[in-house]
Design a protein around this motif. Structure first.
Motif, short mmCIF file in Angstrom:
data_model
loop_
_atom_site.label_atom_id
_atom_site.label_comp_id
_atom_site.label_asym_id
_atom_site.label_seq_id
_atom_site.Cartn_x
_atom_site.Cartn_y
_atom_site.Cartn_z
N VAL A 1 0.80 -1.73 -0.19
CA VAL A 1 0.10 -0.32 -0.12
C VAL A 1 1.07 1.10 -0.29
O VAL A 1 0.24 1.87 -0.79
N LYS A 2 1.89 1.42 0.34
CA LYS A 2 2.97 2.22 0.63
C LYS A 2 3.16 3.04 -0.53
O LYS A 2 3.96 3.99 -0.65
N ASP A 3 3.26 2.02 -1.81
CA ASP A 3 3.78 2.18 -2.74
C ASP A 3 2.36 2.44 -4.14
O ASP A 3 2.60 2.51 -5.29
N LEU A 4 1.20 2.86 -3.77
CA LEU A 4 0.37 3.14 -4.44
C LEU A 4 0.12 4.56 -5.16
O LEU A 4 0.57 5.46 -3.08
N ASP A 5 -0.27 5.39 -5.68
CA ASP A 5 -0.70 6.65 -5.77
C ASP A 5 -2.72 6.37 -5.33
O ASP A 5 -3.50 5.51 -6.13
N MET A 6 -2.73 6.97 -4.36
CA MET A 6 -4.36 6.43 -3.73
C MET A 6 -5.47 7.74 -4.05
O MET A 6 -6.11 7.13 -4.23
N SER A 7 -4.77 8.22 -5.46
CA SER A 7 -5.60 9.53 -6.48
C SER A 7 -6.56 8.52 -7.16
O SER A 7 -7.59 8.64 -8.02
N HIS A 8 -5.87 6.70 -6.90
CA HIS A 8 -6.42 5.86 -7.80
C HIS A 8 -7.39 4.97 -6.95
O HIS A 8 -7.69 3.78 -7.89
N TRP A 9 -7.05 5.37 -6.08
CA TRP A 9 -8.03 3.74 -5.37
C TRP A 9 -9.44 4.41 -4.24
O TRP A 9 -9.54 5.43 -3.66
N SER A 10 -10.01 4.01 -4.33
CA SER A 10 -11.66 3.43 -2.68
C SER A 10 -11.11 2.30 -2.61
O SER A 10 -10.83 1.34 -3.10
N PHE A 11 -12.25 2.13 -1.42
CA PHE A 11 -11.97 0.64 -0.38
C PHE A 11 -13.68 0.89 0.17
O PHE A 11 -14.77 2.03 -0.28
N THR A 12 -13.88 0.05 0.23
CA THR A 12 -15.27 -0.77 1.38
C THR A 12 -14.52 -1.60 1.92
O THR A 12 -14.03 -2.86 2.11
N PHE A 13 -15.44 -1.34 3.37
CA PHE A 13 -15.58 -2.53 4.74
C PHE A 13 -16.55 -3.97 3.80
O PHE A 13 -17.53 -3.69 3.96
N ASP A 14 -15.35 -5.06 3.04
CA ASP A 14 -16.06 -5.70 2.46
C ASP A 14 -16.75 -5.65 1.24
O ASP A 14 -16.71 -4.62 1.02
N ASP A 15 -17.19 -6.78 1.03
CA ASP A 15 -17.80 -6.87 -0.54
C ASP A 15 -18.43 -5.63 -0.94
O ASP A 15 -19.19 -4.79 -0.64
N SER A 16 -17.64 -5.10 -2.23
CA SER A 16 -18.27 -4.01 -3.04
C SER A 16 -20.07 -4.41 -3.32
O SER A 16 -20.63 -3.50 -2.79
N MET A 17 -19.85 -5.49 -3.77
CA MET A 17 -21.47 -5.45 -4.06
C MET A 17 -22.59 -6.05 -2.65
O MET A 17 -23.73 -5.70 -3.11
N GLY A 18 -22.38 -6.31 -1.85
CA GLY A 18 -22.59 -6.33 -0.90
C GLY A 18 -22.62 -5.02 -0.22
O GLY A 18 -23.93 -4.62 0.33
N ASN A 19 -21.72 -4.21 -0.25
CA ASN A 19 -22.39 -2.48 -0.41
C ASN A 19 -23.31 -2.19 -0.67
O ASN A 19 -23.52 -1.01 0.17
N PHE A 20 -23.26 -2.00 -2.40
CA PHE A 20 -24.08 -2.10 -2.73
C PHE A 20 -25.47 -1.90 -2.39
O PHE A 20 -26.79 -0.92 -2.29
N PHE A 21 -26.23 -3.41 -2.41
CA PHE A 21 -27.15 -3.43 -1.43
C PHE A 21 -27.52 -3.37 -0.33
O PHE A 21 -28.83 -3.19 -0.26
N SER A 22 -26.22 -2.86 0.46
CA SER A 22 -26.71 -2.93 1.94
C SER A 22 -26.92 -0.94 2.07
O SER A 22 -27.91 -1.01 2.95
N THR A 23 -27.18 -0.44 0.55
CA THR A 23 -27.91 1.04 0.70
C THR A 23 -28.88 0.77 -0.20
O THR A 23 -30.16 2.10 -0.24
#
Length: 236
Positions: A136-158
Protein backbone atom coordinates in the motif's frame (compact mmCIF):
# COMPACT_ATOMS: atom_id res chain seq x y z
CA UNK A 1 -18.12 13.66 -1.99
CA UNK A 2 -18.56 13.96 1.77
CA UNK A 3 -17.87 10.70 3.60
CA UNK A 4 -18.86 9.50 7.05
CA UNK A 5 -15.39 10.51 8.22
CA UNK A 6 -15.46 14.07 6.90
CA UNK A 7 -16.47 15.63 10.20
CA UNK A 8 -14.18 13.52 12.40
CA UNK A 9 -10.88 14.78 13.73
CA UNK A 10 -7.76 13.18 12.26
CA UNK A 11 -5.20 11.84 14.70
CA UNK A 12 -1.64 13.11 14.46
CA UNK A 13 0.30 10.96 12.03
CA UNK A 14 -2.85 9.25 10.77
CA UNK A 15 -2.51 10.51 7.21
CA UNK A 16 0.28 11.30 4.79
CA UNK A 17 1.18 14.87 3.89
CA UNK A 18 -0.23 14.53 0.35
CA UNK A 19 -3.41 12.86 -0.87
CA UNK A 20 -1.44 10.55 -3.15
CA UNK A 21 0.46 9.13 -0.18
CA UNK A 22 -0.88 6.31 1.92
CA UNK A 23 -1.86 7.11 5.51
CA UNK A 24 0.68 5.94 8.09
CA UNK A 25 -1.95 3.68 9.67
CA UNK A 26 -1.83 1.56 6.49
CA UNK A 27 1.87 0.74 6.83
CA UNK A 28 2.25 -3.01 6.49
CA UNK A 29 -0.88 -3.40 4.36
CA UNK A 30 -0.85 -4.98 0.90
CA UNK A 31 -3.27 -5.29 -2.00
CA UNK A 32 -3.55 -8.72 -3.64
CA UNK A 33 -5.25 -9.77 -6.86
CA UNK A 34 -5.38 -13.18 -8.51
CA UNK A 35 -5.42 -13.45 -12.29
CA UNK A 36 -4.93 -15.84 -15.18
CA UNK A 37 -1.23 -15.56 -16.16
CA UNK A 38 -2.26 -15.47 -19.83
CA UNK A 39 -4.26 -12.24 -19.53
CA UNK A 40 -3.82 -8.63 -18.50
CA UNK A 41 -3.97 -8.73 -14.68
CA UNK A 42 -5.67 -5.32 -14.61
CA UNK A 43 -8.45 -6.31 -17.00
CA UNK A 44 -12.07 -6.56 -15.91
CA UNK A 45 -14.72 -8.84 -17.34
CA UNK A 46 -17.00 -5.79 -17.22
CA UNK A 47 -14.84 -4.10 -19.87
CA UNK A 48 -16.16 -6.61 -22.43
CA UNK A 49 -19.36 -6.20 -24.46
CA UNK A 50 -22.30 -7.51 -22.44
CA UNK A 51 -22.84 -10.74 -24.40
CA UNK A 52 -19.15 -11.64 -24.19
CA UNK A 53 -19.00 -10.73 -20.51
CA UNK A 54 -22.02 -12.86 -19.61
CA UNK A 55 -20.66 -15.81 -21.61
CA UNK A 56 -17.36 -15.53 -19.76
CA UNK A 57 -19.13 -15.27 -16.39
CA UNK A 58 -21.07 -18.43 -17.20
CA UNK A 59 -17.75 -20.15 -17.87
CA UNK A 60 -15.61 -18.96 -14.96
CA UNK A 61 -18.04 -18.36 -12.07
CA UNK A 62 -21.59 -19.56 -12.89
CA UNK A 63 -22.37 -19.84 -9.16
CA UNK A 64 -22.04 -16.12 -8.45
CA UNK A 65 -25.00 -13.89 -7.79
CA UNK A 66 -27.92 -13.47 -5.42
CA UNK A 67 -30.66 -15.13 -7.45
CA UNK A 68 -31.99 -18.63 -6.88
CA UNK A 69 -29.47 -21.34 -7.80
CA UNK A 70 -30.28 -24.33 -9.98
CA UNK A 71 -29.60 -27.96 -9.05
CA UNK A 72 -25.91 -27.48 -9.88
CA UNK A 73 -25.57 -24.35 -7.76
CA UNK A 74 -25.44 -22.05 -10.79
CA UNK A 75 -27.22 -18.70 -11.05
CA UNK A 76 -28.42 -16.36 -13.77
CA UNK A 77 -25.30 -14.55 -14.97
CA UNK A 78 -27.36 -12.02 -16.92
CA UNK A 79 -28.68 -10.89 -13.54
CA UNK A 80 -25.22 -10.99 -11.98
CA UNK A 81 -23.87 -8.82 -14.81
CA UNK A 82 -26.62 -6.26 -14.18
CA UNK A 83 -25.87 -6.29 -10.43
CA UNK A 84 -22.14 -5.88 -11.10
CA UNK A 85 -22.83 -3.01 -13.50
CA UNK A 86 -24.97 -1.22 -10.91
CA UNK A 87 -22.31 -1.78 -8.26
CA UNK A 88 -19.49 -0.44 -10.42
CA UNK A 89 -21.57 2.65 -11.25
CA UNK A 90 -22.34 3.17 -7.55
CA UNK A 91 -18.66 2.91 -6.65
CA UNK A 92 -17.67 5.36 -9.38
CA UNK A 93 -20.45 7.86 -8.61
CA UNK A 94 -19.63 7.79 -4.88
CA UNK A 95 -15.86 7.91 -5.13
CA UNK A 96 -14.62 10.38 -2.48
CA UNK A 97 -13.19 13.75 -3.45
CA UNK A 98 -9.63 13.30 -4.68
CA UNK A 99 -10.19 9.81 -6.10
CA UNK A 100 -10.02 10.15 -9.88
CA UNK A 101 -11.51 7.20 -11.81
CA UNK A 102 -9.71 6.81 -15.14
CA UNK A 103 -11.79 3.85 -16.29
CA UNK A 104 -15.44 2.83 -16.38
CA UNK A 105 -15.03 -0.30 -14.27
CA UNK A 106 -12.45 -0.86 -11.53
CA UNK A 107 -10.37 -3.93 -10.87
CA UNK A 108 -10.68 -5.45 -7.41
CA UNK A 109 -8.04 -6.30 -4.84
CA UNK A 110 -8.00 -7.86 -1.41
CA UNK A 111 -6.56 -5.51 1.22
CA UNK A 112 -4.74 -7.20 4.10
CA UNK A 113 -2.02 -6.84 6.70
CA UNK A 114 -2.06 -10.54 7.61
CA UNK A 115 1.57 -11.74 7.30
CA UNK A 116 0.50 -15.33 6.56
CA UNK A 117 -1.78 -14.25 3.72
CA UNK A 118 0.89 -11.99 2.23
CA UNK A 119 3.56 -14.71 2.54
CA UNK A 120 1.34 -17.27 0.80
CA UNK A 121 0.49 -14.82 -1.98
CA UNK A 122 4.18 -14.04 -2.54
CA UNK A 123 4.96 -17.75 -2.71
CA UNK A 124 2.10 -18.32 -5.15
CA UNK A 125 3.27 -15.42 -7.30
CA UNK A 126 6.85 -16.67 -7.31
CA UNK A 127 5.55 -20.07 -8.43
CA UNK A 128 3.87 -18.46 -11.44
CA UNK A 129 0.29 -18.88 -10.23
CA UNK A 130 -0.81 -15.41 -11.28
CA UNK A 131 -0.96 -13.28 -8.14
CA UNK A 132 -0.33 -9.54 -8.17
CA UNK A 133 0.86 -8.09 -4.85
CA UNK A 134 1.66 -4.46 -4.11
CA UNK A 135 2.52 -2.70 -0.88
CA UNK A 136 0.00 0.00 0.00
CA UNK A 137 2.91 2.36 0.70
CA UNK A 138 3.76 2.22 -3.03
CA UNK A 139 0.26 3.05 -4.31
CA UNK A 140 -0.98 6.33 -5.77
CA UNK A 141 -4.07 6.73 -3.62
CA UNK A 142 -5.75 9.09 -6.09
CA UNK A 143 -6.57 5.93 -8.08
CA UNK A 144 -8.03 3.88 -5.23
CA UNK A 145 -11.30 3.56 -3.34
CA UNK A 146 -12.14 1.03 -0.63
CA UNK A 147 -15.08 -0.71 1.01
CA UNK A 148 -15.34 -2.54 4.30
CA UNK A 149 -16.11 -5.97 2.83
CA UNK A 150 -17.52 -6.88 -0.58
CA UNK A 151 -18.45 -3.90 -2.76
CA UNK A 152 -21.58 -5.53 -4.17
CA UNK A 153 -22.72 -6.33 -0.64
CA UNK A 154 -22.07 -2.69 0.24
CA UNK A 155 -24.13 -1.51 -2.73
CA UNK A 156 -27.07 -3.74 -1.85
CA UNK A 157 -26.90 -2.61 1.77
CA UNK A 158 -27.93 0.83 0.49
CA UNK A 159 -31.05 -0.89 -0.89
CA UNK A 160 -31.86 -2.57 2.42
CA UNK A 161 -30.61 -5.99 1.28
CA UNK A 162 -28.08 -8.09 3.19
CA UNK A 163 -26.00 -10.15 0.74
CA UNK A 164 -22.30 -11.06 0.56
CA UNK A 165 -21.69 -9.52 4.01
CA UNK A 166 -20.94 -11.55 7.13
CA UNK A 167 -22.03 -8.89 9.62
CA UNK A 168 -23.69 -5.50 9.82
CA UNK A 169 -21.42 -2.50 10.14
CA UNK A 170 -21.91 1.26 10.18
CA UNK A 171 -19.42 1.56 7.32
CA UNK A 172 -21.35 -0.69 4.98
CA UNK A 173 -22.74 1.44 2.17
CA UNK A 174 -19.74 3.78 2.28
CA UNK A 175 -17.09 4.20 -0.42
CA UNK A 176 -13.87 5.26 1.31
CA UNK A 177 -10.60 6.85 0.31
CA UNK A 178 -7.28 5.88 1.88
CA UNK A 179 -7.63 8.32 4.77
CA UNK A 180 -11.08 6.95 5.56
CA UNK A 181 -9.77 3.39 5.44
CA UNK A 182 -6.90 4.26 7.78
CA UNK A 183 -9.39 5.62 10.31
CA UNK A 184 -11.63 2.59 9.84
CA UNK A 185 -8.90 0.03 10.57
CA UNK A 186 -7.59 2.16 13.45
CA UNK A 187 -11.01 2.46 15.09
CA UNK A 188 -12.55 -0.90 14.14
CA UNK A 189 -9.64 -3.23 13.46
CA UNK A 190 -9.45 -5.69 10.58
CA UNK A 191 -11.41 -8.63 12.01
CA UNK A 192 -15.06 -9.60 12.06
CA UNK A 193 -16.76 -10.02 15.47
CA UNK A 194 -16.04 -13.77 15.34
CA UNK A 195 -12.32 -13.15 14.88
CA UNK A 196 -12.14 -14.02 11.19
CA UNK A 197 -10.42 -11.45 8.96
CA UNK A 198 -12.68 -8.85 7.40
CA UNK A 199 -12.71 -8.91 3.59
CA UNK A 200 -11.57 -5.34 3.00
CA UNK A 201 -11.77 -4.58 -0.71
CA UNK A 202 -9.78 -2.12 -2.80
CA UNK A 203 -11.00 -0.80 -6.14
CA UNK A 204 -8.31 0.33 -8.58
CA UNK A 205 -9.47 2.95 -11.07
CA UNK A 206 -6.47 3.09 -13.39
CA UNK A 207 -4.76 0.83 -15.91
CA UNK A 208 -1.33 2.12 -14.94
CA UNK A 209 0.85 -0.87 -13.95
CA UNK A 210 1.49 -1.17 -10.23
CA UNK A 211 4.85 -1.42 -8.51
CA UNK A 212 4.59 -5.03 -7.43
CA UNK A 213 6.35 -7.12 -4.81
CA UNK A 214 9.31 -9.06 -6.32
CA UNK A 215 8.09 -12.42 -7.54
CA UNK A 216 4.61 -11.16 -8.38
CA UNK A 217 5.35 -9.19 -11.54
CA UNK A 218 2.70 -9.68 -14.25
CA UNK A 219 3.80 -11.23 -17.56
CA UNK A 220 5.15 -8.85 -20.21
CA UNK A 221 2.82 -10.00 -22.99
CA UNK A 222 -0.84 -10.51 -22.12
CA UNK A 223 -4.23 -10.69 -23.78
CA UNK A 224 -7.02 -8.25 -23.02
CA UNK A 225 -9.65 -10.21 -21.08
CA UNK A 226 -9.80 -12.76 -18.25
CA UNK A 227 -10.33 -16.40 -19.21
CA UNK A 228 -10.81 -18.23 -15.94
CA UNK A 229 -11.30 -17.77 -12.23
CA UNK A 230 -8.07 -17.04 -10.41
CA UNK A 231 -7.43 -18.85 -7.14
CA UNK A 232 -6.04 -15.99 -5.07
CA UNK A 233 -7.27 -12.47 -4.39
CA UNK A 234 -10.35 -11.07 -6.10
CA UNK A 235 -11.63 -11.50 -9.63
CA UNK A 236 -14.67 -9.52 -10.74
Amino acid sequence: MTTKFSQSQEKDGAVGSKFGQQPDALDGFYVIRGYDPEIDPLSSVMDLPKDEAVALMEKIHPHRGIGEADANGNRDQQLYHADRQQTDSWLRDNAPDGVKPERENPTFFRVTNDPAVVKQAIEDGAAGKGVMIAAVKDLDMSHWSFTFDDSMGNFFSTKGKSVFLEDKHDLHGTVMDAKDLAKAVTHHGTDLPDGKPRAIEGQYWSKTPLKTVPGSEPPKQTASAPKQQAKSGLRK
